[in-house]
Design a protein around this motif. Structure first.
Motif, PDB file in Angstrom:
ATOM      1  N   ASN A 114      42.419  39.105  33.199  1.00 21.38           N
ATOM      2  CA  ASN A 114      43.317  37.950  33.271  1.00 21.38           C
ATOM      3  C   ASN A 114      42.860  36.833  32.336  1.00 21.38           C
ATOM      4  N   VAL A 115      41.562  36.574  32.291  1.00 22.39           N
ATOM      5  CA  VAL A 115      41.057  35.524  31.398  1.00 22.39           C
ATOM      6  C   VAL A 115      41.290  35.918  29.945  1.00 22.39           C
ATOM      7  N   LEU A 116      40.988  37.169  29.601  1.00 26.59           N
ATOM      8  CA  LEU A 116      41.181  37.628  28.225  1.00 26.59           C
ATOM      9  C   LEU A 116      42.649  37.544  27.824  1.00 26.59           C
ATOM     10  N   ASP A 174      50.567  35.589  27.137  1.00 29.85           N
ATOM     11  CA  ASP A 174      51.833  35.846  27.827  1.00 29.85           C
ATOM     12  C   ASP A 174      51.596  35.843  29.343  1.00 29.85           C
ATOM     13  N   PRO A 175      52.220  34.936  30.097  1.00 25.90           N
ATOM     14  CA  PRO A 175      52.022  34.913  31.555  1.00 25.90           C
ATOM     15  C   PRO A 175      52.437  36.217  32.237  1.00 25.90           C
ATOM     16  N   ALA A 176      53.325  36.975  31.618  1.00 27.72           N
ATOM     17  CA  ALA A 176      53.768  38.239  32.217  1.00 27.72           C
ATOM     18  C   ALA A 176      52.653  39.276  32.280  1.00 27.72           C
ATOM     19  N   ARG A 177      51.575  39.065  31.528  1.00 31.29           N
ATOM     20  CA  ARG A 177      50.447  39.990  31.560  1.00 31.29           C
ATOM     21  C   ARG A 177      49.462  39.678  32.689  1.00 31.29           C
ATOM     22  N   GLN A 178      49.645  38.563  33.360  1.00 34.89           N
ATOM     23  CA  GLN A 178      48.712  38.203  34.414  1.00 34.89           C
ATOM     24  C   GLN A 178      48.895  39.100  35.643  1.00 34.89           C
ATOM     25  N   ILE A 179      47.764  39.590  36.164  1.00 35.04           N
ATOM     26  CA  ILE A 179      47.796  40.318  37.425  1.00 35.04           C
ATOM     27  C   ILE A 179      47.861  39.292  38.541  1.00 35.04           C
ATOM     28  N   LEU A 180      48.884  39.374  39.375  1.00 34.55           N
ATOM     29  CA  LEU A 180      49.075  38.435  40.472  1.00 34.55           C
ATOM     30  C   LEU A 180      48.499  39.036  41.758  1.00 34.55           C
ATOM     31  N   PRO A 181      48.232  38.194  42.765  1.00 32.81           N
ATOM     32  CA  PRO A 181      47.610  38.697  44.000  1.00 32.81           C
ATOM     33  C   PRO A 181      48.352  39.851  44.652  1.00 32.81           C
ATOM     34  N   TYR A 236      47.096  46.043  32.553  1.00 32.78           N
ATOM     35  CA  TYR A 236      46.583  44.781  32.022  1.00 32.78           C
ATOM     36  C   TYR A 236      47.327  44.294  30.786  1.00 32.78           C
ATOM     37  N   THR A 237      48.239  45.110  30.261  1.00 38.83           N
ATOM     38  CA  THR A 237      48.931  44.715  29.029  1.00 38.83           C
ATOM     39  C   THR A 237      50.448  44.703  29.192  1.00 38.83           C
ATOM     40  N   GLY A 238      50.911  44.325  30.354  1.00 34.22           N
ATOM     41  CA  GLY A 238      52.339  44.103  30.506  1.00 34.22           C
ATOM     42  C   GLY A 238      53.001  44.807  31.666  1.00 34.22           C
ATOM     43  N   SER A 239      52.279  45.696  32.374  1.00 32.25           N
ATOM     44  CA  SER A 239      52.856  46.390  33.528  1.00 32.25           C
ATOM     45  C   SER A 239      51.959  46.190  34.738  1.00 32.25           C
ATOM     46  N   PRO A 240      51.827  44.946  35.216  1.00 31.44           N
ATOM     47  CA  PRO A 240      50.851  44.641  36.275  1.00 31.44           C
ATOM     48  C   PRO A 240      51.069  45.413  37.564  1.00 31.44           C
ATOM     49  N   GLU A 241      52.314  45.832  37.824  1.00 28.13           N
ATOM     50  CA  GLU A 241      52.582  46.560  39.065  1.00 28.13           C
ATOM     51  C   GLU A 241      51.839  47.894  39.123  1.00 28.13           C
TER      52      GLU A 241
END
Length: 358
Positions: free
Chosen positions: A65-67, A181-188, A308-313
């Motif tokens: 997430n930081v990267l 891109d915020p869409a790459r962030q892994i959410l809880p 980690y690169t756009g498909s967090p699900e």
């Protein structure tokens, strides 16, 4: 405060990639020790190792997430991502290397060294000279090939120092550091570890929070037993197995006073330490099983890279996949190696590069 070693975004991205290597490098040894335990035995040790492995996945995700937040690209399929074991980690200590081996007193000692709380006594000691021969080093201090950090904690402090420096520099120049891109962030909702939540990273505050969670879960807060969420730090989870007793509230770090726990050191498979494909005759069932495991592990890392690169699900599936590897691992661990009396096979984690999206 001394000047930071990280002064460009490119250097920061390299450090964070190295941090991902570091967090991942503990997973094969932890899984190997975990599944070397005979089924139905050593329930306390099994639980400790499983919890720690899950939280290492959390740490890997936090670094990703930081990267991503600073415009980098996590890639767990790169040829240099997986270390060759035994491997020295970029934590500065010279007294141990990490191996893949059965659960035993030696492996537990290594796990304690990985997670141990260490703070450099002074600024000059944060980097130490380190020269090893014949063993792969995961990373070095940028621009100083013979230097290593005094501890994992100091390594993460350097990354945080670089984040703060670059945020200040970018702000002064009217620019942004957190351009990912915020869409790459892994959410809880895409990850559940039971001990800490994923921190979506959007700014300096959340980036530092993510890195501090990693350090606190590993070594504790300032050497204390529990992290900020009142969960035992990894170091003290392992110490329980050494002491044969659980920690409870109010205990001192070296004196757990909770209920006793039993460790059956002999109730494990006698795995070959740091096994390689060369240990299994080509064309044999063990060689075929080792290749099948390596292919499955490559698929696992490719799945994480996609997450980690756009498909967090996909991370929900990825965590489950890590433990689905058990069947392939035990197919090796339950079988002796021909010609090597008293030694069983083990996964080798020797992977060919995998092209993401192929």
């Amino acid at each position: 405060m001394a000047s930071p070693r990280i002064t460009t975004v490119e250097e920061l991205q390299r450090y964070l990639y190295a941090a991902m290597q570091l967090e991942h490098a503990t997973i094969p040894p932890y899984l190997t020790a975990l599944y070397s335990i005979h089924p139905g035995t050593n329930s306390d040790a099994f639980h400790v190792l499983r919890v720690v492995a899950v939280e290492e996945m959390l740490h890997l995700t936090l670094v990703a997430n930081v990267l991503n937040a600073i415009g980098g690209t996590p890639d767990l399929t790169a040829p240099d991502f997986i270390p060759v074991y035994p491997a020295y980690l970029p934590d500065g200590e010279v007294d141990f290397a990490v191996s893949r081996e059965r659960f035993c007193r030696d492996s537990l000692d290594t796990f304690l060294k990985i997670e141990r709380p260490r703070e450099a006594p002074d600024e000059e000691s944060r980097l130490v000279h380190r020269q090893h021969r014949g063993t792969k080093l995961i990373t070095a201090a940028i621009g100083a090939e013979d230097m290593r950090f005094y501890s994992i904690g100091e390594f993460y402090r350097e990354i945080e120092r670089g984040l703060r420096f670059l945020e200040k520099e970018k702000t002064a120049a009217g620019e942004e550091l957190f351009v990912g891109d915020p869409a790459r962030q892994i959410l809880p909702q895409y990850y559940y570890s039971g001990g800490g939540e994923v921190v979506p990273v959007t700014d300096l505050h959340s980036a530092c929070a993510a890195l501090r969670l990693i350090a606190e879960q590993g070594e504790g807060v300032g050497g204390r037993i529990y992290d900020v969420e009142r969960e035992l730090a990894h170091y003290y989870r392992f110490k329980q197995l050494l002491h044969g007793r659980y920690y409870q509230d109010g205990d001192e770090p070296d004196d757990p006073t909770g209920p006793p726990l039993d460790v059956e050191w002999d109730a494990v498979y006698p795995l070959k330490k740091n096994a390689s494909l060369a240990d299994y005759p080509e064309g044999s069932e063990l060689h075929t099983a080792a290749l099948a495991f390596n292919a499955a592990y490559a698929d696992f890392l490719e799945l994480l890279t996609r997450a980690y690169t756009g498909s967090p699900e996909l991370l929900i599936e990825g965590v489950a996949d890590m433990f689905r590897l058990r069947e392939r691992m035990t197919a090796l661990m339950h079988n002796p190696i021909p010609g090597q009396d008293g030694v069983n096979a083990s996964p080798t984690f020797e992977l060919a590069p995998v092209a993401v999206g192929s």
